[in-house]
Design a protein around this motif. Structure first.
Motif, PDB file in Angstrom:
ATOM      1  N   ARG A   1      68.776  -5.158  46.356  1.00 22.02           N
ATOM      2  CA  ARG A   1      69.371  -3.957  45.780  1.00 22.02           C
ATOM      3  C   ARG A   1      69.901  -2.994  46.834  1.00 22.02           C
ATOM      4  O   ARG A   1      70.554  -1.999  46.488  1.00 22.02           O
TER       5      ARG A   1
ATOM      6  N   LYS B   1      72.014  -1.457  43.686  1.00 20.19           N
ATOM      7  CA  LYS B   1      71.043  -0.644  42.940  1.00 20.19           C
ATOM      8  C   LYS B   1      71.481  -0.483  41.488  1.00 20.19           C
ATOM      9  O   LYS B   1      70.652  -0.519  40.567  1.00 20.19           O
TER      10      LYS B   1
ATOM     11  N   SER C   1      75.374   1.459  48.360  1.00 17.16           N
ATOM     12  CA  SER C   1      74.144   0.903  47.787  1.00 17.16           C
ATOM     13  C   SER C   1      73.068   1.959  47.547  1.00 17.16           C
ATOM     14  O   SER C   1      72.018   1.659  46.970  1.00 17.16           O
TER      15      SER C   1
ATOM     16  N   GLY D   1      70.777  -3.607  39.695  1.00 18.93           N
ATOM     17  CA  GLY D   1      69.341  -3.664  39.454  1.00 18.93           C
ATOM     18  C   GLY D   1      68.908  -2.777  38.302  1.00 18.93           C
ATOM     19  O   GLY D   1      68.062  -3.161  37.487  1.00 18.93           O
TER      20      GLY D   1
END
Length: 236
Positions: free
Chosen positions: A113, A150, A32, A153
């Motif tokens: 995220r 992430k 992540s 996102g």
């Protein structure tokens, strides 16, 4: 698809992004930390390695999120030809629909995220495998990998790509039954790159869906891509 391309005389390399972190189960916390720029850099380094080994920049085919990464590689001037296969879209081409929302519902609900995600099975069957025989769904989903929250996102925020830097042949492919990257959004991608210095081409397959890489009708898609690559291949 690879079998079809190799049968047509192409040498194929199918790298997996961060294979030690993008795994089927129990991804490491470090996944992540990666953003889309990290994914793009990984593939850019791979492309440079291939060029150093072969003496020329490769053609690239990217599917789904890989299609967006392929667009970034073209923008950076790293490849010789590019096919965007039912791609995720840059910021000015996105089109969020109810089908997209359902496909990625587990990610949309969490909105965290700092986590890693695999598209939930119900969404995957509905939005990705809707033209694949149901008897194959479990085996395909079992091979699905986790991705960084992430990265999801970053894509949701929108990735800006400058089509004026597209100076090589490109082909954008939409699938009429696609619920994950809807054809109406992918058509916008095709229209965007049709305005590039080297005008991009566009194809749409009305009876295919997001798993166009391995579903009924894939052989025709491969044949058309092979013909397009031959037609647009740069002179040696």
């Amino acid at each position: 698809m690879r079998v079809g391309f190799e049968a047509a005389g192409w040498n194929c390399d199918a790298p997996t992004l961060f294979p030690d972190q993008r795994v089927r189960d129990s991804p490491p916390a470090s996944l992540s930390d990666l953003g889309l720029d990290d994914y793009v850099k990984f593939m850019a380094d791979t492309v440079r390695r291939i060029e150093s080994e072969t003496g020329s920049p490769p053609a690239v085919i990217g599917h789904s999120m890989g299609g967006l990464i392929a667009q970034c590689l073209v923008e950076q001037g790293l490849v010789s030809q590019a096919v965007f296969l039912t791609p995720a879209q840059p910021k000015d081409c996105s089109a969020v629909t109810l089908s997209v929302a359902y496909t990625f519902l587990n990610i949309l609900i969490s909105r965290n995220r700092s986590k890693a995600y695999k598209v939930w099975e119900s969404g995957f069957r509905y939005g990705v495998l809707n033209e694949v025989p149901s008897r194959r769904h479990a085996e395909i989903y079992a091979d699905a990998l986790y991705d960084s929250g992430k990265v999801y996102g970053d894509i949701a925020d929108g990735i800006e790509i400058d089509e004026t830097l597209f100076t090589i042949p490109t082909l954008t492919i939409a699938a009429g039954a696609d619920r994950a990257t809807p054809a109406k959004a992918v058509r916008k991608v095709g229209q965007k790159y049709a305005k590039s210095p080297v005008a991009g081409d566009f194809l749409e397959y009305p009876n295919n869906a997001h798993w166009i890489v391995d579903e009924p009708g894939t052989d025709k898609v491969v044949s058309d891509i092979v013909a397009w690559l031959a037609k647009t291949k740069p002179a040696a």
